[in-house]
Enzyme design. Structure first.
Site, PDB file in Angstrom:
ATOM      1  N   HIS A  92      34.275  42.040  48.874  1.00 55.64           N
ATOM      2  CA  HIS A  92      35.551  42.696  48.552  1.00 55.64           C
ATOM      3  C   HIS A  92      35.559  44.167  48.973  1.00 55.64           C
ATOM      4  O   HIS A  92      36.141  45.010  48.293  1.00 55.64           O
ATOM      5  CB  HIS A  92      35.868  42.594  47.058  1.00 55.64           C
ATOM      6  N   ASN A 165      41.364  36.275  41.815  1.00 52.79           N
ATOM      7  CA  ASN A 165      41.574  36.000  43.239  1.00 52.79           C
ATOM      8  C   ASN A 165      42.972  35.436  43.450  1.00 52.79           C
ATOM      9  O   ASN A 165      43.671  35.136  42.486  1.00 52.79           O
ATOM     10  CB  ASN A 165      40.552  34.966  43.737  1.00 52.79           C
TER      11      ASN A 165
HETATM   12 FE1  HDE Z   1      33.195  38.885  42.210  1.00 55.11          FE
HETATM   13  N1  HDE Z   1      32.023  40.485  42.610  1.00 55.11           N
HETATM   14  N2  HDE Z   1      31.571  37.799  41.788  1.00 55.11           N
HETATM   15  N3  HDE Z   1      34.341  37.234  41.964  1.00 55.11           N
HETATM   16  N4  HDE Z   1      34.821  39.931  42.650  1.00 55.11           N
HETATM   17  C1  HDE Z   1      32.435  41.681  43.014  1.00 55.11           C
HETATM   18  O1  HDE Z   1      31.713  43.739  42.164  1.00 55.11           O
HETATM   19  C2  HDE Z   1      30.350  38.285  41.543  1.00 55.11           C
HETATM   20  C3  HDE Z   1      33.901  35.990  41.622  1.00 55.11           C
HETATM   21  C4  HDE Z   1      36.112  39.534  42.523  1.00 55.11           C
HETATM   22  O2  HDE Z   1      38.449  45.276  43.809  1.00 55.11           O
HETATM   23  C5  HDE Z   1      31.338  42.702  43.039  1.00 55.11           C
HETATM   24  O3  HDE Z   1      32.551  45.843  42.249  1.00 55.11           O
HETATM   25  C6  HDE Z   1      29.460  37.237  41.093  1.00 55.11           C
HETATM   26  C7  HDE Z   1      34.992  35.157  41.222  1.00 55.11           C
HETATM   27  C8  HDE Z   1      36.999  40.584  42.936  1.00 55.11           C
HETATM   28  O4  HDE Z   1      36.561  46.233  43.253  1.00 55.11           O
HETATM   29  C9  HDE Z   1      30.138  41.941  42.488  1.00 55.11           C
HETATM   30  C10 HDE Z   1      30.218  36.092  41.098  1.00 55.11           C
HETATM   31  C11 HDE Z   1      36.105  35.940  41.339  1.00 55.11           C
HETATM   32  C12 HDE Z   1      36.168  41.640  43.306  1.00 55.11           C
HETATM   33  C13 HDE Z   1      30.712  40.571  42.255  1.00 55.11           C
HETATM   34  C14 HDE Z   1      31.531  36.455  41.532  1.00 55.11           C
HETATM   35  C15 HDE Z   1      35.684  37.221  41.806  1.00 55.11           C
HETATM   36  C16 HDE Z   1      34.816  41.209  43.103  1.00 55.11           C
HETATM   37  C17 HDE Z   1      31.133  43.392  44.347  1.00 55.11           C
HETATM   38  C18 HDE Z   1      29.771  34.701  40.753  1.00 55.11           C
HETATM   39  C19 HDE Z   1      37.556  35.546  41.071  1.00 55.11           C
HETATM   40  C20 HDE Z   1      36.604  42.986  43.832  1.00 55.11           C
HETATM   41  C21 HDE Z   1      31.699  44.789  44.183  1.00 55.11           C
HETATM   42  C22 HDE Z   1      29.383  34.547  39.395  1.00 55.11           C
HETATM   43  C23 HDE Z   1      37.786  35.203  39.690  1.00 55.11           C
HETATM   44  C24 HDE Z   1      36.823  43.959  42.728  1.00 55.11           C
HETATM   45  C25 HDE Z   1      32.059  44.889  42.794  1.00 55.11           C
HETATM   46  C26 HDE Z   1      37.311  45.263  43.304  1.00 55.11           C
HETATM   47  C27 HDE Z   1      33.700  42.002  43.331  1.00 55.11           C
HETATM   48  C28 HDE Z   1      29.975  39.588  41.740  1.00 55.11           C
HETATM   49  C29 HDE Z   1      32.556  35.498  41.707  1.00 55.11           C
HETATM   50  C30 HDE Z   1      36.621  38.273  42.068  1.00 55.11           C
HETATM   51  C31 HDE Z   1      28.903  41.932  43.365  1.00 55.11           C
HETATM   52  C32 HDE Z   1      28.017  37.396  40.720  1.00 55.11           C
HETATM   53  C33 HDE Z   1      34.908  33.710  40.725  1.00 55.11           C
HETATM   54  C34 HDE Z   1      38.511  40.556  42.969  1.00 55.11           C
HETATM   55  O5  HDE Z   1      29.718  42.481  41.264  1.00 55.11           O
END
Ligand code: HDE
Length: 703
Positions: A92, A165
């Site tokens: 992202h 999302n």
């Molecule tokens: Fe994320 N995800 N994600 N994700 N995600 C990140 O956090 C993570 C997941 C989502 O505009 C990271 O700040 C894991 C689902 C958005 O700053 C990180 C898992 C959904 C954004 C991270 C998921 C998301 C992130 C990277 C599996 C939809 C952007 C940078 C368990 C519900 C937020 C950050 C923004 C960002 C981890 C799965 C949505 C690495 C471990 C499911 C919108 O922390």
């Protein structure tokens, strides 16, 4: 050549009209400008506040001699520059962020104590960041990719982050697979490409070995991942959460955002060309909309359900690869979000904003979804590495707008200056140090039982039923796009066994789909389907899963391009422009030269875009108004030929006069109900509000 009007003698551009409401502020926060440079400008100073007199030359031992180490101005400036970047988000990274507000329209008081969900009419500030997932911060806006939809609500009871999302399900069921998924989709480690695309071996290798991803695969191969505008996407909280009421009872909830402009996507070929024409297509679209006062708006809706209802679903709602069809649990609209203010500074806000699904407020709680549970750890951890300090909550975009106080102290970049002796609790030395609040956050009182272990629940075993439901719920046009997207993506996969494994999975989803993709890939024989862990269930189609069914017949938020050249008819241009603007579209004039075209009546009409740099992919519909001479000249112009061919190929309405028709003929563009006479403005506006779906079969081989 004379200087442009917006340039003053110092060579600096004067501020132009834009959506940025704030005044230019260059001084450090809280600092008083004590020195003035003349002409009303503040003096340039070092970060220590020392004004300096020369920002063009470093300090040299002699005019042509070596630069001196003593030049503290040079060293400070270069050092700061060297440290301008912070670690980019691992996923992202590329995003558009906008401020706005949330307004509750219906109370959920029966279900929750959270004020944000009970205070009808209250407006809560939000910061919303919409992102692509796989590409780096400098990648294009329009790859085939999921869009992140993260909203930070600055509520009176603390910050609530709904980090979702634009797709309601996810690839994996357990957080422990996330690093594998992301490594598979990101550029391959040996070659460093592709930058932001799923169409490569490592992604499909992982997916073909991960049957739980099949439902999400249907979504990402649909046109949901190639949106027309960020203002035209849905948002989903994905996981089930809980609401807790005053009696301590909890109800499950799923959160949804629904765009006021309706859903709209592009055509794959169009998206590919947009990526070349305007790498910032989505960010610019949002910026322009806000500058024009066309504030994007979403409805906020919930699906509420009890444990008993959940027990009756033919799937497990704690499994993030499943959605709850709207037909099963209807959506209740309870509020709206309006985005109305572009950030003052991209880095300070869009880059430094730190979302965390663990940020919730009293009255809301988590479910046991194992993906959500893993996310509750990941985000705080990633912010510590990205922003470099546990004090990142003090950065203005992250700080709560309600009072907050505790005994946490010190750390890198501490901005607060707590007073007094006491930094612990309980204490008897201070009368006003923060204490526990009885009405503060309480977790839902839930009984847990069962065996400890690394166990995937039986109820998570069905990987194909909802994938099938999704495919069967689509219109025939959308089904064809899904099949074609799969063919295109798998055609880029070098390893045959991966292509075969994927088609094997498709056999469980829908035989016709598997046949179409196998045929599109040129298979001799159908591969075997893998053994399914659970029988595929037949579920009722859910039309709410379509895009076409959710498109709105409107020109609001859409753009119309009018191609003109020397000799074009001014009256025809004015009339079509007015009709389009009256219908809510933004209208741009495109001419071979940006200075404009000399119309038939001798007047000069300035262009908003030069033809070669403003292709028709940037518009939802086009008009082509040309004199015979103009048509002849443009028939020799590749960009003009592409302009009309692409408009036709991307299923757009085209309004033409006699000259426009001549250009169409020379470009070998056909005729159908979407190609209308420029004088029949009613027909043009009606056709411009949709896409000419039936045209597609006559111009493109779809799988
Ligand atoms: Fe994320 N995800 N994600 N994700 N995600 C990140 O956090 C993570 C997941 C989502 O505009 C990271 O700040 C894991 C689902 C958005 O700053 C990180 C898992 C959904 C954004 C991270 C998921 C998301 C992130 C990277 C599996 C939809 C952007 C940078 C368990 C519900 C937020 C950050 C923004 C960002 C981890 C799965 C949505 C690495 C471990 C499911 C919108 O922390």
């Amino acid at each position: 050549m004379s200087k442009a009007k917006t340039t003053d003698n110092s060579g600096k551009r004067k501020p132009e009209k834009g959506p940025t409401p704030a005044k230019d502020t260059h001084q450090a926060a809280g600092g008083e400008l004590h020195q003035v440079a003349g002409g009303g400008h503040p003096a340039l100073t070092t970060n220590q506040g020392v004004a300096f007199s020369d920002n063009q030359n470093s300090l040299r031992a002699s005019p042509r001699g070596p630069t001196l180490l003593e030049d503290f101005i040079l060293r400070e400036k270069i050092t700061h520059f060297d440290h301008e970047r912070i670690p980019e988000r691992i996923v992202h990274a590329r995003a558009t962020g906008v401020h706005g507000f949330f307004e509750l329209t219906a109370s959920l008081e029966q279900y929750t104590t959270a004020r944000i969900l009970t205070g009808v009419g209250e407006k809560t500030p939000v910061f919303t960041r919409i992102s692509t997932v796989a590409g780096g911060a400098g990648s294009v806006d329009t790859p085939r990719d999921v869009r992140g939809f993260a909203v930070k609500f600055y509520t009176r009871e603390g910050n609530w982050d709904l980090v979702g999302n634009n797709i309601p399900v996810f690839f994996i069921q357990d957080a422990i697979k996330f690093p594998d998924l992301v490594h598979a989709v990101k550029m391959e480690p040996d070659r460093g490409f592709p930058q932001s695309a799923t169409a490569h071996d490592t992604f499909w290798d992982f997916i073909s070995l991960t049957p739980e991803s099949m439902h999400m695969v249907m979504w990402i191969m649909s046109d949901r991942t190639i949106p027309r505008s960020l203002r035209m996407i849905e948002g989903f909280g994905v996981h089930s959460f809980r609401l807790i009421n005053a009696a301590g009872e909890s109800t499950f909830v799923k959160f949804h955002w629904r765009p006021k402009l309706g859903l709209q996507s592009t055509i794959w070929d169009e998206t590919v060309k947009i990526s070349g024409a305007d790498q910032d297509f989505h960010r610019r679209d949002m910026f322009d909309a806000i500058a024009a006062g066309n504030f994007p708006e979403w409805e906020f809706a919930v699906q509420l359900f009890t444990q008993e209802q959940a027990d009756s679903f033919p799937f497990d709602h704690l499994d993030a690869t499943k959605l709850i069809p709207e037909e099963l649990v209807p959506l209740q609209v309870i509020g709206r979000m309006v985005l109305d203010r572009w950030p003052n500074n991209f880095f300070a806000e869009t880059e430094q904003v730190a979302y965390c699904p663990a940020n919730i407020v009293p009255g809301i709680d988590f479910s046991n979804d194992p993906l959500l549970q893993g996310r509750l750890f990941s985000y705080l951890d990633t912010q510590l590495s990205r922003l470099g300090s546990p004090n990142f909550h003090q950065i203005p975009v992250n700080a709560p707008k309600c009072p907050f106080a505790n005994h946490q102290r010190d750390g890198h970049m501490q901005m607060a200056q707590p007073t007094g002796r006491v930094a612990y609790e309980p204490n008897s030395l201070s009368e006003n140090s923060p204490r526990e609040a009885p009405k503060g956050f309480h977790s839902a009182a839930v009984t847990e039982s069962g065996e400890k272990g690394r166990i995937r629940a039986e109820s998570f075993a069905d990987h194909y039923s909802q994938a099938r439901q999704f495919y069967l719920s689509q219109t025939t046009y959308e089904q064809a796009h899904i099949a074609s997207a799969l063919v295109l993506e798998l055609s880029k996969v070098e390893h045959l066994h991966i292509r075969e494994a994927m088609v094997g999975h498709l056999l469980h989803i829908e035989k016709d789909l598997a046949n179409r993709v196998a045929d599109g890939l040129g298979f001799d024989a159908m591969p075997d389907a893998p053994v399914a862990a659970a029988p595929v269930q037949e579920m009722a189609p859910s039309p709410a899963l379509q895009i076409i069914g959710k498109m709105k017949a409107t020109l609001a938020g859409r753009a119309i391009g009018i191609l003109i050249a020397d000799g074009s008819d001014g009256a025809a241009i004015r009339k079509i422009k007015k009709a389009a603007a009256d219908a809510g579209a933004s209208v741009k004039i495109i001419a071979p030269k940006v200075g404009g075209a000399k119309l038939a009546d001798g007047t000069l009409l300035a262009a908003d875009g030069q033809l070669a740099g403003t292709p028709s992919v940037l518009f939802d519909a086009v008009a082509v108004i040309l004199s015979d001479k103009g048509a002849k000249a443009l028939s020799m112009e590749g960009a003009a030929i592409d302009f009309v061919r692409d408009a036709f190929g991307h299923l757009k309405a085209i309004a033409v006069d006699q000259g426009g028709q001549a250009l169409l003929k020379n470009a070998n563009v056909g005729q159908d109900a979407g190609v209308v006479d420029v004088n029949d403005r009613k027909a043009f506006i009606a056709a411009a509000k949709t896409r000419q779906w039936d045209r597609e079969k006559s111009i493109r081989t779809l799988a």
